[in-house]
Design an enzyme around this catalytic site. Structure first.
Site, PDB file in Angstrom:
ATOM      1  N   CYS A 115      -9.356  25.672 111.651  1.00 37.02           N
ATOM      2  CA  CYS A 115     -10.008  26.267 112.821  1.00 37.02           C
ATOM      3  C   CYS A 115      -9.936  25.309 114.008  1.00 37.02           C
ATOM      4  O   CYS A 115     -10.287  24.131 113.875  1.00 37.02           O
ATOM      5  CB  CYS A 115     -11.466  26.584 112.514  1.00 37.02           C
ATOM      6  SG  CYS A 115     -12.310  27.416 113.885  1.00 37.02           S
ATOM      7  N   CYS A 119     -16.544  23.249 115.408  1.00 35.91           N
ATOM      8  CA  CYS A 119     -18.000  23.136 115.448  1.00 35.91           C
ATOM      9  C   CYS A 119     -18.430  22.037 114.466  1.00 35.91           C
ATOM     10  O   CYS A 119     -17.926  21.974 113.339  1.00 35.91           O
ATOM     11  CB  CYS A 119     -18.653  24.457 115.047  1.00 35.91           C
ATOM     12  SG  CYS A 119     -18.229  25.843 116.139  1.00 35.91           S
ATOM     13  N   CYS A 122     -19.710  22.931 110.831  1.00 34.45           N
ATOM     14  CA  CYS A 122     -18.894  23.861 110.041  1.00 34.45           C
ATOM     15  C   CYS A 122     -17.766  23.131 109.321  1.00 34.45           C
ATOM     16  O   CYS A 122     -17.031  22.345 109.932  1.00 34.45           O
ATOM     17  CB  CYS A 122     -18.324  24.943 110.956  1.00 34.45           C
ATOM     18  SG  CYS A 122     -17.327  26.181 110.094  1.00 34.45           S
ATOM     19  N   GLY A 161     -11.608  30.203 110.715  1.00 35.22           N
ATOM     20  CA  GLY A 161     -10.871  30.460 111.950  1.00 35.22           C
ATOM     21  C   GLY A 161     -11.679  31.219 112.986  1.00 35.22           C
ATOM     22  O   GLY A 161     -12.742  31.776 112.696  1.00 35.22           O
ATOM     23  N   GLU A 162     -11.154  31.221 114.203  1.00 30.54           N
ATOM     24  CA  GLU A 162     -11.728  31.989 115.317  1.00 30.54           C
ATOM     25  C   GLU A 162     -10.905  33.255 115.478  1.00 30.54           C
ATOM     26  O   GLU A 162      -9.760  33.214 115.951  1.00 30.54           O
ATOM     27  CB  GLU A 162     -11.692  31.155 116.600  1.00 30.54           C
ATOM     28  CG  GLU A 162     -11.899  31.925 117.898  1.00 30.54           C
ATOM     29  CD  GLU A 162     -13.145  32.785 117.933  1.00 30.54           C
ATOM     30  OE1 GLU A 162     -13.018  34.001 118.189  1.00 30.54           O
ATOM     31  OE2 GLU A 162     -14.248  32.257 117.696  1.00 30.54           O
ATOM     32  N   SER A 193     -16.662  38.303 114.489  1.00 28.19           N
ATOM     33  CA  SER A 193     -17.517  37.218 114.977  1.00 28.19           C
ATOM     34  C   SER A 193     -16.685  36.254 115.815  1.00 28.19           C
ATOM     35  O   SER A 193     -15.565  35.909 115.445  1.00 28.19           O
ATOM     36  CB  SER A 193     -18.138  36.472 113.791  1.00 28.19           C
ATOM     37  OG  SER A 193     -18.893  35.369 114.233  1.00 28.19           O
ATOM     38  N   LEU A 217     -23.899  31.807 119.021  1.00 30.35           N
ATOM     39  CA  LEU A 217     -24.436  31.198 120.238  1.00 30.35           C
ATOM     40  C   LEU A 217     -24.996  29.795 119.979  1.00 30.35           C
ATOM     41  O   LEU A 217     -24.592  28.831 120.625  1.00 30.35           O
ATOM     42  CB  LEU A 217     -25.518  32.107 120.825  1.00 30.35           C
ATOM     43  CG  LEU A 217     -25.825  31.903 122.300  1.00 30.35           C
ATOM     44  CD1 LEU A 217     -24.615  32.256 123.156  1.00 30.35           C
ATOM     45  CD2 LEU A 217     -27.025  32.752 122.720  1.00 30.35           C
ATOM     46  N   HIS A 218     -25.981  29.692 119.107  1.00 30.35           N
ATOM     47  CA  HIS A 218     -26.526  28.424 118.615  1.00 30.35           C
ATOM     48  C   HIS A 218     -27.383  27.647 119.614  1.00 30.35           C
ATOM     49  O   HIS A 218     -28.064  26.704 119.219  1.00 30.35           O
ATOM     50  CB  HIS A 218     -25.425  27.516 118.067  1.00 30.35           C
ATOM     51  CG  HIS A 218     -24.494  28.201 117.131  1.00 30.35           C
ATOM     52  ND1 HIS A 218     -24.927  29.038 116.117  1.00 30.35           N
ATOM     53  CD2 HIS A 218     -23.133  28.216 117.057  1.00 30.35           C
ATOM     54  CE1 HIS A 218     -23.886  29.518 115.466  1.00 30.35           C
ATOM     55  NE2 HIS A 218     -22.793  29.042 116.008  1.00 30.35           N
ATOM     56  N   CYS A 341     -22.125  30.613 105.085  1.00 28.11           N
ATOM     57  CA  CYS A 341     -21.761  30.395 106.488  1.00 28.11           C
ATOM     58  C   CYS A 341     -21.642  28.907 106.785  1.00 28.11           C
ATOM     59  O   CYS A 341     -22.549  28.123 106.513  1.00 28.11           O
ATOM     60  CB  CYS A 341     -22.830  31.023 107.374  1.00 28.11           C
ATOM     61  SG  CYS A 341     -22.584  30.765 109.133  1.00 28.11           S
TER      62      CYS A 341
END
Length: 346
Positions: A115, A119, A122, A161-162, A193, A217-218, A341
């Protein structure tokens, strides 16, 4: 071999592929293949017994029904979640997760190898980004899990991945999922997502799939969010604007995903900031969004991050509820097999 797989190709694409190999199939034979692959879940062309034997031989020697190989699978002793570990032709691992829910079978699908967003909380972000998955590889994850666990009725593009950075392959896979001759999955049971790829959110809206959108968002605060999310250049305000635009245009509810990390983004001050931001973005229409609070799932490769205390989680949730925002604390599935997650990686 990827260009020789028939998985993930729509009817016209199959006709063109077969024609390029000198195979002239009639439209009803294409439908027979689609029915056999996606409804009967055959894994070999030889099992398509409604086709002529000679044609089956030709298909078997020229094409494949799986561009990914299933290497291993792990079953959670906590809740029955199953992590499937696929391998690409080059030997890269691709995780897919089956989440057993009451009256539903849901899977979490990967769209990239590694990814690029990185983040810090993650596991996928700790892996080197290698490449996008093809639409065939994305679809194969879903098809293989249907062979293993039965008919899937919920697909979450929330794996490694995004998704919106692999836009063309993602949207092609979604067309296959929605196609009544293929998976025939309801648009309301498909969720993409994203960390907040603003231009692609608008592009997804233009596709008119009307599937669900979730935004990770976080934090309400750009400075704080940028400490968590390393490679997303869009500001929180514009990300939310694009998400609300999507929800209104597609007549869906925008999901806000918020990972709660102890002492970082789980205080009442953070909750107040989030409420203020959401009220402004929704024009005081809280029913446009729902919020999933996700207690941080511990990742071995990440140091100095810890899940929020239960009391903080409840206080955060109740504060949002008091302002009319539909809020849930998402249950973590498969934490003992690194399937929850933020835990997916090679």
């Amino acid at each position: 071999m990827l260009n020789k797989t028939v998985i993930g190709l729509l009817q016209q694409e199959l006709l063109e592929l077969f024609n390029s190999y000198g195979l002239v199939l009639k439209p009803y034979q294409i439908k027979q293949i689609l029915h056999g692959v996606y409804q009967r879940k055959v894994d070999k062309f030889s099992k398509l017994t409604d086709l002529p034997l000679k044609l089956r031989y030709r298909l078997e020697e020229s094409f494949t029904l799986s561009p990914l190989k299933l290497a291993t699978q792990q079953t959670s002793q906590l809740d029955g979640t199953i992590r499937f570990n696929f391998v690409t032709e080059e030997g890269y691992f691709v995780p897919t997760v089956f989440i057993p829910k009451e009256n539903r079978k849901v899977i979490c699908v990967s769209t990239q190898v590694g990814c690029p967003i990185r983040c810090i909380f993650c596991n996928s972000g700790k892996e080197r980004f290698i490449r996008n998955l093809t639409s065939q590889e994305i679809v194969t994850q879903i098809l293989q899990l249907e062979r293993e666990v039965g008919k899937i009725n919920g697909v979450l593009f929330m794996g490694m991945g995004e998704p919106l950075l692999n836009f063309e392959n993602l949207t092609k896979a979604i067309k296959v999922l929605l196609n009544p001759d293929m998976f025939n999955i309801s648009k309301r049971h498909i969720t993409v997502s994203t960390i907040g790829m603003v231009p692609q959110i608008y592009r997804l809206c233009e596709e008119k799939f009307n599937i669900k959108l979730a935004i990770s968002l976080h934090s309400y605060n750009d400075e704080k969010r940028n400490k968590l999310v390393k490679n997303c250049s869009y500001r929180v305000k514009e990300i939310l604007e694009s998400g609300i635009f999507y929800a209104i245009k597609t007549n869906t509810k925008l999901t806000i995903e918020y990972v709660l990390i102890k002492g970082f983004n789980d205080t009442l001050e953070d909750a107040k900031g989030l409420v203020k931001l959401l009220k402004m973005a929704t024009n005081n229409k809280p029913k446009l969004v729902k919020i999933n609070l996700i207690p941080y799932n511990v990742v071995d490769k990440v140091k100095n991050l810890f899940p929020s205390e239960k009391e903080n989680i409840e206080n955060f949730k109740n504060f949002l509820l008091n302002y009319g925002f539909l809020t849930f604390v998402r249950k973590s599935y498969g934490t003992d097999i690194n399937a929850a997650c933020g835990q997916l990686g090679f």
